[in-house]
Design an enzyme around this catalytic site. Sequence first.
Site, PDB file in Angstrom:
ATOM      1  N   HIS A 115       0.823  -1.221   0.000  1.00 57.76           N
ATOM      2  CA  HIS A 115       0.000   0.000   0.000  1.00 57.76           C
ATOM      3  C   HIS A 115       0.852   1.263   0.000  1.00 57.76           C
ATOM      4  O   HIS A 115       0.309   2.364   0.036  1.00 57.76           O
ATOM      5  CB  HIS A 115      -0.877  -0.017   1.251  1.00 57.76           C
ATOM      6  N   ASP A 282      -3.936  -7.188  -2.141  1.00 58.87           N
ATOM      7  CA  ASP A 282      -4.295  -8.116  -1.061  1.00 58.87           C
ATOM      8  C   ASP A 282      -5.135  -7.482   0.042  1.00 58.87           C
ATOM      9  O   ASP A 282      -5.742  -8.178   0.838  1.00 58.87           O
ATOM     10  CB  ASP A 282      -3.054  -8.827  -0.489  1.00 58.87           C
TER      11      ASP A 282
END
Length: 544
Positions: A115, A282
């Site tokens: 991220h 994910d």
Amino acid sequence: MPAVLTIATTPYYDQKPGTSGLRKRVPVFRQHNYLENFVQAIFDSIDAPAGATLALGGDGRYYNREAIQIILKMAAANGFGRVLVGAGGILSTPAASCVIRKYATFGGIILSASHNPGGPDGDFGIKYNTANGGPAPEKITESIFECSRQISQYRIIDAPDVALDSIAEHTIGKMAVSVIDPVADYADLMESLFDFSAIRALLAGGFRIKFDAMHAVNGPYAREIFINRLGAPEDSLMNCTPLPDFGNGHPDPNLTYARELVDILYGEHAPDFGAASDGDGDRNMILGRHFFVTPSDSLAILTANAKLVPGYRAGLAGVARSMPTSAAADRVAKELGIPCYETPTGWKFFGNLMDADKVTLCGEESFGTGSSHIREKDGLWAVLFWLNIIAARKQSVEAVTREHWAHFGRNVYSRHDYEAIPTEAANSVMKHLKDSFGSLPGQKLGSYTVDVCDDFSYTDPVDNSVSTGQGIRVIFTDGSRIVFRLSGTGTEGATLRVYLEAYDPDIANHHLDAQVALSELIVIAGQLSELKARTGREQPTVIT
Ligand code: G16
């Protein structure tokens, strides 16, 4: 046959993998031999037999393509027989796990800083996953670190770059390179788990969704699944073209960084359902119309409703959550009569439990949910699970969540992050807290009384390995908790995370905003940690 070169090198001493692999800024990775050293350290640690197969792919961020070419040539020089690489060098983290398992490769290398932002000055990352498809356990990551500190040479083949953009077979030296479709195997796996015809009927009936790939890897996966296989209209997708710098964004699906999606879901004429995933696909965030589901609640709700989903109809072996994740799932597990495990933060800790068939579903407060279908958390899987539940229950996201709270009570939850603070200041907060362990139990703080406090440690029930120093817990007599932990994924200074949880069985309070419901615990956390005085920070950088 191109030559195998042995190149002399000297160690870098900062290649210690964190919560999920080695993550550093791109300029760090581009230092002379930096990537090569780490890749050789992986190969030296894993002891793959000659001719073994490796999976390889990344989230497409800046430096992905260059890194893939280097790794391919090093794999060939280190005796691998075949590499399965996603076309364009792309594989989402869940798709990489799927490919490792489906084709029974020896392991896989995934390029991602998850991220974290990308671009020439953004972050890059690399991690090794083992044959079960999951992140390497600590004993392997420690050995990689040790090898990286002693490295004196690496091996690479002197060969031209491989064409990665179309599906084809190539060779480098004696090694085969199979460029595979990065999406198909993963999409097939999703179709085998969920009731696609019920979801298709839901969408055809006017249920409107908005999926935000945040210009990251999941764009092509979302297009194949939502548009091609489920018949959703084109405007169901946003930011689905992957970009090496994620469009200058921060591909972290939370209320702060996925603001564009949040504004749509909280705006007029909002869709019925919103979801986002992160850089490597994910993580997930689930939204209803004008409604946010905390990841901890999401795990509990998926667990409670698993029987509605074909892939889980047979029942769950158990559920696991990371320690800072709320205990909402524990309540569901208790009612279902299945075990619930509490592990340290990091998906790698779930792998052993899944391999031993002790758990089926796992989740973390950090926007990660998944199951034993692979050995990574899985953003689109969570979105499909929710859509399957909604298709079966014919209720909104909010109604499903409120009914859940009415039945189980609400574990009100929030995480406050203080990002990029000086490391010494963060360490002093943690030390101060540990120094108070002796005096805290029994103390009354406002309406709360401290029951126990500790630095969480975990003994893996499968291999008995012990992980210590996993976060400071202050647990109150009513089960409410404050947890303090330093992030293992940041690349700048330290990130201090404060996790707050209060259990409220009273339905009359369930409408309250979490920050309001937790206001007293927030004040107590500030007092206990002396955070403002020690870090100079007045407010968290991110609240989720
Ligand atoms: C990684 C790990 C997760 C962990 C998260 C946050 O996620 O895989 O298990 O919960 O980091 O870790 P920390 O609190 O140490 O920053 P991802 O999505 O970054 O790979």
